[in-house]
Design an enzyme around this catalytic site. Structure first.
Site, PDB file in Angstrom:
ATOM      1  NE  ARG A 159      43.560  38.817  30.220  1.00 18.74           N
ATOM      2  CZ  ARG A 159      43.991  39.652  29.261  1.00 18.74           C
ATOM      3  NH1 ARG A 159      44.458  39.176  28.122  1.00 18.74           N
ATOM      4  NH2 ARG A 159      44.004  40.950  29.467  1.00 18.74           N
ATOM      5  CB  SER A 241      40.732  40.749  35.967  1.00 18.46           C
ATOM      6  OG  SER A 241      41.447  41.840  35.475  1.00 18.46           O
ATOM      7  CD  GLU A 337      41.596  36.848  34.046  1.00 21.19           C
ATOM      8  OE1 GLU A 337      41.029  37.498  33.149  1.00 21.19           O
ATOM      9  OE2 GLU A 337      42.639  37.224  34.618  1.00 21.19           O
TER      10      GLU A 337
HETATM   11  P1  FAD Z   1      49.052  30.550  40.137  1.00 17.79           P
HETATM   12  O1  FAD Z   1      48.042  31.524  40.637  1.00 17.79           O
HETATM   13  O2  FAD Z   1      49.943  29.916  41.117  1.00 17.79           O
HETATM   14  O3  FAD Z   1      48.308  29.414  39.292  1.00 17.79           O
HETATM   15  C1  FAD Z   1      47.334  29.753  38.319  1.00 17.79           C
HETATM   16  C2  FAD Z   1      46.856  28.450  37.645  1.00 17.79           C
HETATM   17  O4  FAD Z   1      47.912  27.873  36.882  1.00 17.79           O
HETATM   18  C3  FAD Z   1      46.447  27.360  38.666  1.00 17.79           C
HETATM   19  O5  FAD Z   1      45.397  26.624  38.097  1.00 17.79           O
HETATM   20  C4  FAD Z   1      47.708  26.498  38.790  1.00 17.79           C
HETATM   21  O6  FAD Z   1      47.414  25.176  39.177  1.00 17.79           O
HETATM   22  C5  FAD Z   1      48.254  26.572  37.358  1.00 17.79           C
HETATM   23  N1  FAD Z   1      49.723  26.477  37.288  1.00 17.79           N
HETATM   24  C6  FAD Z   1      50.628  27.324  37.854  1.00 17.79           C
HETATM   25  N2  FAD Z   1      51.879  26.966  37.502  1.00 17.79           N
HETATM   26  C7  FAD Z   1      51.761  25.878  36.711  1.00 17.79           C
HETATM   27  C8  FAD Z   1      52.717  25.030  36.046  1.00 17.79           C
HETATM   28  N3  FAD Z   1      54.026  25.242  36.121  1.00 17.79           N
HETATM   29  N4  FAD Z   1      52.234  23.980  35.328  1.00 17.79           N
HETATM   30  C9  FAD Z   1      50.895  23.729  35.242  1.00 17.79           C
HETATM   31  N5  FAD Z   1      49.959  24.483  35.864  1.00 17.79           N
HETATM   32  C10 FAD Z   1      50.390  25.557  36.580  1.00 17.79           C
HETATM   33  N6  FAD Z   1      46.843  38.302  34.438  1.00 17.79           N
HETATM   34  C11 FAD Z   1      46.865  38.740  33.158  1.00 17.79           C
HETATM   35  O7  FAD Z   1      46.671  37.952  32.206  1.00 17.79           O
HETATM   36  N7  FAD Z   1      47.113  40.048  32.869  1.00 17.79           N
HETATM   37  C12 FAD Z   1      47.344  40.964  33.818  1.00 17.79           C
HETATM   38  O8  FAD Z   1      47.577  42.118  33.497  1.00 17.79           O
HETATM   39  C13 FAD Z   1      47.294  40.548  35.176  1.00 17.79           C
HETATM   40  N8  FAD Z   1      47.482  41.429  36.193  1.00 17.79           N
HETATM   41  C14 FAD Z   1      47.387  41.026  37.487  1.00 17.79           C
HETATM   42  C15 FAD Z   1      47.563  41.981  38.499  1.00 17.79           C
HETATM   43  C16 FAD Z   1      47.488  41.600  39.833  1.00 17.79           C
HETATM   44  C17 FAD Z   1      47.661  42.639  40.915  1.00 17.79           C
HETATM   45  C18 FAD Z   1      47.267  40.242  40.168  1.00 17.79           C
HETATM   46  C19 FAD Z   1      47.242  39.822  41.602  1.00 17.79           C
HETATM   47  C20 FAD Z   1      47.089  39.291  39.160  1.00 17.79           C
HETATM   48  C21 FAD Z   1      47.152  39.680  37.804  1.00 17.79           C
HETATM   49  N9  FAD Z   1      46.977  38.756  36.759  1.00 17.79           N
HETATM   50  C22 FAD Z   1      47.039  39.173  35.452  1.00 17.79           C
HETATM   51  C23 FAD Z   1      46.692  37.344  37.060  1.00 17.79           C
HETATM   52  C24 FAD Z   1      47.977  36.498  37.336  1.00 17.79           C
HETATM   53  O9  FAD Z   1      49.051  37.309  37.681  1.00 17.79           O
HETATM   54  C25 FAD Z   1      48.358  35.647  36.126  1.00 17.79           C
HETATM   55  O10 FAD Z   1      47.315  34.771  35.775  1.00 17.79           O
HETATM   56  C26 FAD Z   1      49.632  34.806  36.387  1.00 17.79           C
HETATM   57  O11 FAD Z   1      50.054  34.183  35.189  1.00 17.79           O
HETATM   58  C27 FAD Z   1      49.435  33.727  37.455  1.00 17.79           C
HETATM   59  O12 FAD Z   1      50.703  33.182  37.756  1.00 17.79           O
HETATM   60  P2  FAD Z   1      50.993  32.380  39.099  1.00 17.79           P
HETATM   61  O13 FAD Z   1      52.346  31.805  38.998  1.00 17.79           O
HETATM   62  O14 FAD Z   1      50.725  33.246  40.259  1.00 17.79           O
HETATM   63  O15 FAD Z   1      49.901  31.230  38.955  1.00 17.79           O
HETATM   64  P1  NAP Z   2      41.653  49.615  30.849  1.00 20.60           P
HETATM   65  O1  NAP Z   2      42.826  50.086  30.077  1.00 20.60           O
HETATM   66  O2  NAP Z   2      40.957  50.584  31.751  1.00 20.60           O
HETATM   67  O3  NAP Z   2      40.597  49.002  29.865  1.00 20.60           O
HETATM   68  C1  NAP Z   2      39.346  48.516  30.340  1.00 20.60           C
HETATM   69  C2  NAP Z   2      39.003  47.275  29.547  1.00 20.60           C
HETATM   70  O4  NAP Z   2      38.774  47.663  28.195  1.00 20.60           O
HETATM   71  C3  NAP Z   2      40.132  46.291  29.586  1.00 20.60           C
HETATM   72  O5  NAP Z   2      39.650  45.144  30.174  1.00 20.60           O
HETATM   73  C4  NAP Z   2      40.564  46.105  28.138  1.00 20.60           C
HETATM   74  O6  NAP Z   2      40.473  44.762  27.703  1.00 20.60           O
HETATM   75  C5  NAP Z   2      39.569  46.891  27.312  1.00 20.60           C
HETATM   76  N1  NAP Z   2      40.307  47.779  26.405  1.00 20.60           N
HETATM   77  C6  NAP Z   2      40.782  49.021  26.678  1.00 20.60           C
HETATM   78  N2  NAP Z   2      41.358  49.545  25.568  1.00 20.60           N
HETATM   79  C7  NAP Z   2      41.262  48.606  24.606  1.00 20.60           C
HETATM   80  C8  NAP Z   2      41.682  48.552  23.249  1.00 20.60           C
HETATM   81  N3  NAP Z   2      42.320  49.586  22.662  1.00 20.60           N
HETATM   82  N4  NAP Z   2      41.434  47.413  22.552  1.00 20.60           N
HETATM   83  C9  NAP Z   2      40.799  46.370  23.124  1.00 20.60           C
HETATM   84  N5  NAP Z   2      40.380  46.362  24.408  1.00 20.60           N
HETATM   85  C10 NAP Z   2      40.596  47.474  25.131  1.00 20.60           C
HETATM   86  O7  NAP Z   2      42.045  48.307  31.691  1.00 20.60           O
HETATM   87  P2  NAP Z   2      42.821  48.161  33.088  1.00 20.60           P
HETATM   88  O8  NAP Z   2      41.942  47.527  34.040  1.00 20.60           O
HETATM   89  O9  NAP Z   2      43.498  49.453  33.444  1.00 20.60           O
HETATM   90  O10 NAP Z   2      43.942  47.099  32.706  1.00 20.60           O
HETATM   91  C11 NAP Z   2      44.949  47.437  31.771  1.00 20.60           C
HETATM   92  C12 NAP Z   2      45.432  46.165  31.084  1.00 20.60           C
HETATM   93  O11 NAP Z   2      45.994  45.277  32.067  1.00 20.60           O
HETATM   94  C13 NAP Z   2      44.303  45.397  30.400  1.00 20.60           C
HETATM   95  O12 NAP Z   2      44.808  44.839  29.214  1.00 20.60           O
HETATM   96  C14 NAP Z   2      43.957  44.308  31.387  1.00 20.60           C
HETATM   97  O13 NAP Z   2      43.508  43.128  30.758  1.00 20.60           O
HETATM   98  C15 NAP Z   2      45.289  44.060  32.090  1.00 20.60           C
HETATM   99  N6  NAP Z   2      45.055  43.630  33.473  1.00 20.60           N
HETATM  100  C16 NAP Z   2      44.698  42.346  33.670  1.00 20.60           C
HETATM  101  C17 NAP Z   2      44.487  41.859  34.964  1.00 20.60           C
HETATM  102  C18 NAP Z   2      44.144  40.411  35.191  1.00 20.60           C
HETATM  103  O14 NAP Z   2      44.192  39.973  36.334  1.00 20.60           O
HETATM  104  N7  NAP Z   2      43.824  39.672  34.171  1.00 20.60           N
HETATM  105  C19 NAP Z   2      44.614  42.720  36.053  1.00 20.60           C
HETATM  106  C20 NAP Z   2      44.941  44.049  35.801  1.00 20.60           C
HETATM  107  C21 NAP Z   2      45.157  44.491  34.519  1.00 20.60           C
HETATM  108  P3  NAP Z   2      41.598  43.642  27.957  1.00 20.60           P
HETATM  109  O15 NAP Z   2      41.442  43.267  29.382  1.00 20.60           O
HETATM  110  O16 NAP Z   2      41.173  42.603  27.007  1.00 20.60           O
HETATM  111  O17 NAP Z   2      42.927  44.214  27.611  1.00 20.60           O
END
Ligand code: FAD
Ligand code: NAP
Length: 341
Positions: A159, A241, A337
């Protein structure tokens, strides 16, 4: 290019908290972006707004990235796809699956744009975008010149990337190139939820179908799990998250484990261990918490939610209370995050 004044950004972010910018400029090409950056060098960049929490007044112009386009270069074993930064991430992954191009199916249903994906090296279910990332093109804010940055130069980590540190706010990503596999594909189903979802539905398969899961099986399973477990931002404002999962030293982990034998853990290497932040928050008593405006989602403690009319400060206040109680109880500091504007 579209320019609007005194705009409430609530509809442009998934948290949907109010926040007024003096100027919102939507750009659809690199030329429009360069022109806008020349005029407003300190403007912030908005993609799909799914990883941003705004405070009430955003004192700077905002540039919304809306450039669209896809180019494909095919070879015998793989395809290289170059996507403009404003392409929607999930639609793009869905299009990969329709074409039977593999590698990013575990990242289905993540909101946002392609241009933001490298910023925090988006990941889910054990796969990160870095595994298919080849290079990106960006406009440097200082020189207003295009540059190309390769995978090795991005410093992708869990991340995290160079765009959150050394190169923070120094460039705007305009396109990203990914390399996808052609069949036969290998799929990643090591996460418990995903493995269980796939085995729970495998008996429903047509008996003539191969027992090896396809990239579409993984894509469909990920969507089903996420629809069940995560709040839909169109119904409940959130940014996924709110905190990162802390990675702590082995020594600190052993101490934690001696106090809480059931703590889940994922070793990163011989020296560090990832502990799910959701578990720490849940065990601190916050899962399902609600105050007048903000809350902690009842199915996923890592997701803070806007209960209707929250201000950014309501969410920040709640996040600070959670951080303090997790720190008091476990001695672990949670880091957001989400990008707070
Ligand atoms: P924004 O929110 O618009 O911007 C995020 C950041 O990036 C800001 O700092 C912005 O200035 C910068 N930015 C955006 N576009 C550019 C560009 N073109 N050039 C330079 N800077 C830029 N994230 C995960 O990693 N894994 C997940 O599973 C995950 N699940 C999610 C589920 C939900 C329901 C939600 C709401 C979010 C989730 N996220 C997850 C977080 C999010 O979706 C990601 O971080 C996504 O990449 C953000 O994209 P955005 O276009 O909305 O960025
Ligand atoms: P989950 O499967 O319930 O797992 C809980 C946490 O444990 C997660 O954060 C995941 O880490 C870690 N984990 C579970 N199994 C793992 C494995 N085999 N090896 C290493 N780490 C493990 O998580 P969840 O909330 O339902 O989300 C599912 C996936 O979607 C996760 O990968 C999560 O990161 C991603 N997600 C991200 C966002 C976001 O906004 N960033 C939002 C929703 C879901 P990791 O997070 O490192 O995978």
């Amino acid at each position: 290019m579209k320019t609007e004044r005194e705009v409430d950004l609530a509809p442009y972010t998934t948290f949907r908290v109010h926040g007024f910018t003096p100027l919102l400029i939507t750009v659809e090409s690199e030329e429009e972006l360069i022109h806008t950056l020349r005029e407003y060098p300190n403007a912030r960049i908005l993609g799909g707004g799914s990883n941003i929490l705004m405070t009430d007044h955003v004192e700077f112009p905002v540039i919304r990235i809306a450039m669209k386009g896809r180019e494909v270069e095919t070879s015998d074993n793989h395809v290289d796809v170059t996507l403009k930064a404003g392409e929607n991430w999930h639609e793009t992954v869905s299009w990969f699956i329709d074409n039977d191009w593999g590698g990013l199916e575990n990242l289905a249903y993540i909101p946002g744009t392609v241009g933001a994906a490298p910023i925090q090296n988006i990941g889910a279910y054990g796969v990160e975008q870095k595994s298919c990332f080849v290079r990106l093109r960006a406009i440097e804010r200082d020189s207003l010149q295009p540059i190309t940055i390769t995978n090795e130069q991005c410093g992708f980590e869990y991340r995290n990337s160079i765009f959150k540190h050394e190169l923070s706010n120094t460039l705007v990503i305009t396109s990203v190139t990914y390399r996808l596999s052609k069949p036969p594909h290998s799929v990643h189903t090591s996460y418990k939820d995903l493995a269980e979802e796939m085995s729970a539905t495998s008996h429903l398969d047509d008996t003539t179908k191969s027992s090896v899961p396809t990239i579409r099986d993984v894509f469909d399973a990920v969507i089903r799990i996420r629809r069940r477990k995560l709040p839909d931002p169109r119904e409940i404002g959130n940014a996924g998250s709110f905190f990162k999962n802390p990675v702590i030293s082995m020594e600190q982990f052993r101490q934690l484990q001696s106090d809480y034998a059931d703590v889940p853990s994922y070793p990163q290497n011989n020296e560090t261990v990832k502990v799910p932040a959701a578990w720490l928050i849940d065990r601190s008593g916050w899962k399902g918490f609600k105050d007048a405006h903000a809350g902690v989602h009842e199915k996923q403690a890592l997701v803070l939610v806007n209960l209707g009319d929250a201000h950014g400060s309501d969410i920040v206040n709640l996040s600070n209370k959670i951080r303090k109680s997790v720190s008091d109880k476990f001695g672990i500091t949670l880091e957001p995050e989400v990008n707070i504007w």
